[in-house]
Design a protein around this motif. Structure first.
Motif, PDB file in Angstrom:
ATOM      1  N   TYR A 172       5.190  -0.970  -4.946  1.00  0.00           N
ATOM      2  CA  TYR A 172       4.996   0.359  -4.368  1.00  0.00           C
ATOM      3  C   TYR A 172       3.579   0.880  -4.616  1.00  0.00           C
ATOM      4  N   TYR A 173       2.971   0.460  -5.749  1.00  0.00           N
ATOM      5  CA  TYR A 173       1.632   0.945  -6.094  1.00  0.00           C
ATOM      6  C   TYR A 173       0.525   0.001  -5.612  1.00  0.00           C
ATOM      7  N   ASP A 174       0.902  -1.100  -4.965  1.00  0.00           N
ATOM      8  CA  ASP A 174      -0.108  -2.024  -4.463  1.00  0.00           C
ATOM      9  C   ASP A 174      -0.819  -1.437  -3.240  1.00  0.00           C
ATOM     10  N   VAL A 175      -1.978  -2.018  -2.938  1.00  0.00           N
ATOM     11  CA  VAL A 175      -2.721  -1.639  -1.715  1.00  0.00           C
ATOM     12  C   VAL A 175      -2.961  -2.904  -0.897  1.00  0.00           C
ATOM     13  N   PRO A 176      -2.311  -3.060   0.276  1.00  0.00           N
ATOM     14  CA  PRO A 176      -1.323  -2.121   0.848  1.00  0.00           C
ATOM     15  C   PRO A 176      -0.006  -2.180   0.095  1.00  0.00           C
ATOM     16  N   ARG A 177       0.828  -1.172   0.293  1.00  0.00           N
ATOM     17  CA  ARG A 177       2.088  -1.088  -0.417  1.00  0.00           C
ATOM     18  C   ARG A 177       3.034  -2.225  -0.023  1.00  0.00           C
ATOM     19  N   THR A 180       8.419   0.749   0.152  1.00  0.00           N
ATOM     20  CA  THR A 180       8.371   2.168   0.499  1.00  0.00           C
ATOM     21  C   THR A 180       9.358   2.950  -0.360  1.00  0.00           C
TER      22      THR A 180
END
Length: 221
Positions: A172-177, A180
């Motif tokens: 959830y905290y990754d970029v991109p997530r 959701t």
């Protein structure tokens, strides 16, 4: 039950007082501190300053410091090991007499901020009384009790702890997530609103109890 307290101490009543006076832009983060006797405290300290030569000169001349050793020299910070031999009565009391653990110790400008894990509330009160009787200033900014599980270290509820860990593991905290809030809600079998509330309140507790110092009246209760 163990008690965590966030306190402030004036720089003029603590170790490295003359260094902070001579190098006002210096900033110290103590990553480990131990006391083996009543005369010496051994801290490991990350330091930043605009001029490290000026900082080294100040540390070498500081009457509260002995056996200064530079362990790491990075471009913007340095790691030192040293002995504190003066203005350490409160640290000695906390570590040796109250058997408490200093979790964070940060010095900048005219004050030091400490985050301490006391065995119980009485130990905190005894430390406050010790400072009053010794003519030392100690301002208690925040107090809270640890729960029986480790998530209580940062004031998290069990639900908040579970949700934050699940969010981390799900990306959830990754970029991109990688996940959701809706997917987290489905996994936890709760509503989207409940997930958002847990995350928001959990983040607030982490910032408040790990980074910030909240105002108080200075006396443990």
């Amino acid at each position: 039950m163990s008690t965590i307290a966030e306190i402030e101490i004036p720089a003029q009543e603590f170790a490295l007082r003359t260094t902070l006076e001579q190098v006002p832009n210096a900033e110290f983060d103590v990553v480990r501190v131990v006391a083996h006797d009543t005369k010496h405290v051994l801290p490991y300290i990350w330091a930043t300053a605009d001029d490290f030569d000026e900082l080294d000169d100040a540390l070498n001349d500081d009457p509260s410091v002995e056996q200064l050793t530079l362990l790491e020299d990075l471009s913007d910070e340095r790691l030192y090991r040293m002995q504190w031999v003066d203005q350490i009565r409160v640290v000695i009391h906390i570590l040796l007499e109250e058997k408490a653990t200093i979790l964070n110790l940060h010095g900048k400008g005219n004050r030091w901020r400490l985050r301490i894990l006391f065995p119980n509330r009485d130990s905190l009160s005894a430390t406050y009384d010790f400072c009053e009787e010794s003519g030392l200033s100690l301002d208690v900014r925040n107090i809270y009790e640890m729960s029986e599980t480790r998530h209580g270290l940062f004031g998290l509820t069990e639900d908040q702890h579970e949700t934050l860990l699940m969010a981390l593991e799900a990306g959830y905290y990754d970029v991109p997530r990688g996940s959701t809030a809706d997917e987290l809600a489905d996994s936890l079998d709760i509503s989207h609103q409940a997930v958002s509330e847990r995350l928001r309140r959990g983040h607030r507790s982490l910032v408040k109890n790990a980074l910030a110092v909240n105002p108080g009246d200075g006396r443990p209760r």
